[in-house]
Design a protein around this motif. Structure first.
Motif, PDB file in Angstrom:
ATOM      1  N   ILE A 191      54.880  26.714  30.831  1.00  0.00           N
ATOM      2  CA  ILE A 191      54.130  27.775  30.152  1.00  0.00           C
ATOM      3  C   ILE A 191      52.649  27.792  30.522  1.00  0.00           C
ATOM      4  O   ILE A 191      52.029  28.855  30.549  1.00  0.00           O
ATOM      5  CB  ILE A 191      54.305  27.720  28.615  1.00  0.00           C
ATOM      6  CG1 ILE A 191      53.898  26.340  28.059  1.00  0.00           C
ATOM      7  CG2 ILE A 191      55.730  28.061  28.222  1.00  0.00           C
ATOM      8  CD1 ILE A 191      53.932  26.286  26.533  1.00  0.00           C
ATOM      9  N   ASP A 192      52.072  26.632  30.826  1.00  0.00           N
ATOM     10  CA  ASP A 192      50.673  26.629  31.268  1.00  0.00           C
ATOM     11  C   ASP A 192      50.521  27.422  32.567  1.00  0.00           C
ATOM     12  O   ASP A 192      49.622  28.248  32.714  1.00  0.00           O
ATOM     13  CB  ASP A 192      50.179  25.200  31.479  1.00  0.00           C
ATOM     14  CG  ASP A 192      50.005  24.432  30.180  1.00  0.00           C
ATOM     15  OD1 ASP A 192      50.127  25.048  29.105  1.00  0.00           O
ATOM     16  OD2 ASP A 192      49.766  23.211  30.241  1.00  0.00           O
ATOM     17  N   ARG A 193      51.409  27.166  33.519  1.00  0.00           N
ATOM     18  CA  ARG A 193      51.351  27.877  34.796  1.00  0.00           C
ATOM     19  C   ARG A 193      51.601  29.373  34.599  1.00  0.00           C
ATOM     20  O   ARG A 193      50.947  30.208  35.224  1.00  0.00           O
ATOM     21  CB  ARG A 193      52.405  27.299  35.750  1.00  0.00           C
ATOM     22  CG  ARG A 193      52.027  25.971  36.366  1.00  0.00           C
ATOM     23  CD  ARG A 193      53.053  25.532  37.391  1.00  0.00           C
ATOM     24  NE  ARG A 193      52.712  24.233  37.968  1.00  0.00           N
ATOM     25  CZ  ARG A 193      53.475  23.596  38.860  1.00  0.00           C
ATOM     26  NH1 ARG A 193      54.606  24.144  39.273  1.00  0.00           N
ATOM     27  NH2 ARG A 193      53.110  22.414  39.334  1.00  0.00           N
ATOM     28  N   GLN A 194      52.561  29.697  33.739  1.00  0.00           N
ATOM     29  CA  GLN A 194      52.869  31.105  33.490  1.00  0.00           C
ATOM     30  C   GLN A 194      51.667  31.841  32.909  1.00  0.00           C
ATOM     31  O   GLN A 194      51.357  32.967  33.307  1.00  0.00           O
ATOM     32  CB  GLN A 194      54.069  31.212  32.549  1.00  0.00           C
ATOM     33  CG  GLN A 194      55.374  30.730  33.152  1.00  0.00           C
ATOM     34  CD  GLN A 194      56.462  30.547  32.114  1.00  0.00           C
ATOM     35  OE1 GLN A 194      56.397  31.126  31.028  1.00  0.00           O
ATOM     36  NE2 GLN A 194      57.454  29.732  32.418  1.00  0.00           N
ATOM     37  N   PHE A 195      50.960  31.175  31.995  1.00  0.00           N
ATOM     38  CA  PHE A 195      49.791  31.807  31.386  1.00  0.00           C
ATOM     39  C   PHE A 195      48.672  31.968  32.412  1.00  0.00           C
ATOM     40  O   PHE A 195      48.051  33.036  32.511  1.00  0.00           O
ATOM     41  CB  PHE A 195      49.309  30.982  30.193  1.00  0.00           C
ATOM     42  CG  PHE A 195      48.066  31.529  29.551  1.00  0.00           C
ATOM     43  CD1 PHE A 195      48.127  32.675  28.765  1.00  0.00           C
ATOM     44  CD2 PHE A 195      46.834  30.912  29.738  1.00  0.00           C
ATOM     45  CE1 PHE A 195      46.978  33.195  28.171  1.00  0.00           C
ATOM     46  CE2 PHE A 195      45.685  31.422  29.155  1.00  0.00           C
ATOM     47  CZ  PHE A 195      45.761  32.571  28.366  1.00  0.00           C
ATOM     48  N   MET A 196      48.409  30.937  33.196  1.00  0.00           N
ATOM     49  CA  MET A 196      47.329  30.999  34.180  1.00  0.00           C
ATOM     50  C   MET A 196      47.628  32.007  35.281  1.00  0.00           C
ATOM     51  O   MET A 196      46.704  32.550  35.891  1.00  0.00           O
ATOM     52  CB  MET A 196      47.071  29.605  34.762  1.00  0.00           C
ATOM     53  CG  MET A 196      46.405  28.660  33.769  1.00  0.00           C
ATOM     54  SD  MET A 196      45.904  27.064  34.478  1.00  0.00           S
ATOM     55  CE  MET A 196      47.475  26.235  34.614  1.00  0.00           C
ATOM     56  N   ALA A 197      48.911  32.293  35.505  1.00  0.00           N
ATOM     57  CA  ALA A 197      49.290  33.297  36.499  1.00  0.00           C
ATOM     58  C   ALA A 197      49.369  34.695  35.905  1.00  0.00           C
ATOM     59  O   ALA A 197      49.691  35.662  36.613  1.00  0.00           O
ATOM     60  CB  ALA A 197      50.642  32.927  37.113  1.00  0.00           C
ATOM     61  N   GLY A 198      49.057  34.831  34.610  1.00  0.00           N
ATOM     62  CA  GLY A 198      49.076  36.129  33.960  1.00  0.00           C
ATOM     63  C   GLY A 198      50.461  36.632  33.617  1.00  0.00           C
ATOM     64  O   GLY A 198      50.642  37.821  33.329  1.00  0.00           O
ATOM     65  N   LYS A 199      51.465  35.749  33.598  1.00  0.00           N
ATOM     66  CA  LYS A 199      52.839  36.161  33.345  1.00  0.00           C
ATOM     67  C   LYS A 199      53.197  36.187  31.858  1.00  0.00           C
ATOM     68  O   LYS A 199      54.190  36.800  31.484  1.00  0.00           O
ATOM     69  CB  LYS A 199      53.802  35.243  34.102  1.00  0.00           C
ATOM     70  CG  LYS A 199      53.679  35.355  35.616  1.00  0.00           C
ATOM     71  CD  LYS A 199      54.651  34.427  36.327  1.00  0.00           C
ATOM     72  CE  LYS A 199      54.527  34.561  37.831  1.00  0.00           C
ATOM     73  NZ  LYS A 199      55.455  33.641  38.554  1.00  0.00           N
ATOM     74  N   ILE A 200      52.419  35.467  31.029  1.00  0.00           N
ATOM     75  CA  ILE A 200      52.630  35.506  29.585  1.00  0.00           C
ATOM     76  C   ILE A 200      51.287  35.682  28.887  1.00  0.00           C
ATOM     77  O   ILE A 200      50.228  35.369  29.451  1.00  0.00           O
ATOM     78  CB  ILE A 200      53.346  34.247  29.047  1.00  0.00           C
ATOM     79  CG1 ILE A 200      52.502  32.987  29.300  1.00  0.00           C
ATOM     80  CG2 ILE A 200      54.737  34.106  29.642  1.00  0.00           C
ATOM     81  CD1 ILE A 200      53.087  31.726  28.658  1.00  0.00           C
ATOM     82  N   THR A 201      51.321  36.175  27.661  1.00  0.00           N
ATOM     83  CA  THR A 201      50.105  36.409  26.894  1.00  0.00           C
ATOM     84  C   THR A 201      49.680  35.138  26.158  1.00  0.00           C
ATOM     85  O   THR A 201      50.426  34.160  26.089  1.00  0.00           O
ATOM     86  CB  THR A 201      50.337  37.516  25.855  1.00  0.00           C
ATOM     87  OG1 THR A 201      51.317  37.046  24.898  1.00  0.00           O
ATOM     88  CG2 THR A 201      50.837  38.790  26.518  1.00  0.00           C
ATOM     89  N   ALA A 202      48.476  35.187  25.574  1.00  0.00           N
ATOM     90  CA  ALA A 202      47.992  34.060  24.784  1.00  0.00           C
ATOM     91  C   ALA A 202      48.902  33.804  23.589  1.00  0.00           C
ATOM     92  O   ALA A 202      49.153  32.643  23.217  1.00  0.00           O
ATOM     93  CB  ALA A 202      46.564  34.333  24.316  1.00  0.00           C
ATOM     94  N   ALA A 203      49.406  34.874  22.988  1.00  0.00           N
ATOM     95  CA  ALA A 203      50.320  34.715  21.851  1.00  0.00           C
ATOM     96  C   ALA A 203      51.620  34.056  22.291  1.00  0.00           C
ATOM     97  O   ALA A 203      52.173  33.201  21.565  1.00  0.00           O
ATOM     98  CB  ALA A 203      50.615  36.076  21.223  1.00  0.00           C
ATOM     99  N   SER A 263      46.282  24.383  23.901  1.00  0.00           N
ATOM    100  CA  SER A 263      47.390  23.718  23.218  1.00  0.00           C
ATOM    101  C   SER A 263      46.907  23.052  21.933  1.00  0.00           C
ATOM    102  O   SER A 263      47.605  23.055  20.915  1.00  0.00           O
ATOM    103  CB  SER A 263      48.062  22.692  24.138  1.00  0.00           C
ATOM    104  OG  SER A 263      47.121  21.780  24.665  1.00  0.00           O
ATOM    105  N   GLY A 264      45.682  22.523  21.963  1.00  0.00           N
ATOM    106  CA  GLY A 264      45.115  21.940  20.746  1.00  0.00           C
ATOM    107  C   GLY A 264      44.941  22.971  19.655  1.00  0.00           C
ATOM    108  O   GLY A 264      45.215  22.705  18.481  1.00  0.00           O
TER     109      GLY A 264
END
Length: 314
Positions: free
Chosen positions: A257-269, A294-295
């Motif tokens: 999920i970290d990679r997905q978020f940094m690649a713009g594939k998932i939202t912050a929510a 994550s914190g």
């Protein structure tokens, strides 16, 4: 003339200035385990445990390089976290913090870490996650172990430093209360335990077979934390099996999920929901590249009454 009782504090202050530069002390969220027994108690699984983050490579981001003490402080200024770090040998046998075997990606230097002396490495500056050069320099493992006391727990990976050498450094700095060792094999687990029966280890425990091998290795589970996987395991009973032995479970988010978020594939929510889903499945600790995010996701889970609350301070 400076009185002798002031010499050590002054030298410590000068060292901090050399490493960090002049800046206001940060208000840190700390995990304070003062000795080996408190560390074992902190990592002992209890149903009222408070899930928390292990910041991969210390939690690097824009302006803050990986494996850098200033970055550690930045992470802790936002949330309580343990800090995963990477040790490597220099040409003259010192140990610095550096993930890669080469300098090119994370510093303004080139070539192998092992081909440079500590003095040569001290002249380099670290790059942040976007490749920008910062004013920060490469720290040693010795400096990190001393810095962490009273602040957090370091999770010391292997890279090219044998487990007995890493364990020896923990003992040398009397850091059994604020550092753990990653051990990748049963042989390494036994070697570390021979160096010190006080040292806690993060060990590989993604399958029932591995848990059975750990049962027979001769090292008590109070010295072990189970790294389950970088993904949810197919056999989710491993969480309950590790918990029944009194140990906590770690799940990694850095490769999903970290990679997905940094690649713009998932939202912050969706990222936040992903972290909470890992905890729902049994994770007690999330090893994350995005330590601060994550914190923040886990902060609401850290508000309840718990026998672990005494270790979390600000």
């Amino acid at each position: 003339m400076l009185k002798s009782k002031y010499i050590i504090p002054v030298l410590a202050l000068l060292m901090q200035v050399l490493i960090f530069g002049f800046r206001e002390p940060a208000k840190l969220h700390t995990i304070s385990t003062g000795n080996a027994q408190e560390l074992k108690d902190f990592f002992k699984y209890t149903p009222d445990r408070l899930p928390f983050v292990s910041a991969h490579r210390g939690g690097p981001r824009k302006g803050f390089p990986e494996n850098c003490i200033a970055t550690f402080e930045n992470t802790l200024s936002h949330c309580p976290a343990t800090l995963e770090i990477d040790p490597r040998f220099t040409k003259d046998g010192k140990i610095v913090l550096m993930h890669d075997a080469t300098l090119d990606r994370t510093t303004n230097g080139t070539g192998k870490v092992a081909d440079h002396t500590l003095a040569e490495l001290r002249k380099l500056r670290l790059k942040d996650t976007e490749g920008n050069l910062t004013r920060f320099t490469i720290p040693t493992l010795d400096e990190a172990l001393e810095w962490a006391k009273g602040k957090t727990i370091l999770v010391i990976d292997a890279k090219d430093v044998p487990v007995e050498v890493r364990a020896g450094k923990v003992v040398e700095h009397k850091a059994e209360g604020n550092a753990i060792i990653i051990a990748y094999s049963i042989d390494d687990i036994k070697k570390c335990y021979q160096v010190s029966k006080d040292i806690v280890m993060e060990v590989m425990a993604s399958k029932p077979q591995q848990i059975a091998e750990l049962d027979k290795c001769g090292v008590p589970w109070e010295n072990l934390i189970g790294f389950v996987s970088h993904d949810l395991p197919e056999d989710k009973t491993v969480f309950s099996e590790i918990h029944q032995r009194g140990s906590m479970c770690i799940l990694g988010s850095s490769r999903n999920i970290d990679r997905q978020f940094m690649a713009g594939k998932i939202t912050a929510a969706e990222l936040e929901a992903g972290y909470l889903n890992l905890v729902r499945h049994g994770a007690d600790i999330i090893e994350a590249d995005l330590g601060i995010e994550s914190g923040a996701a886990l902060s609401a889970l850290q508000q309840g009454a718990s026998s672990k609350a005494k270790y979390f301070r600000k």
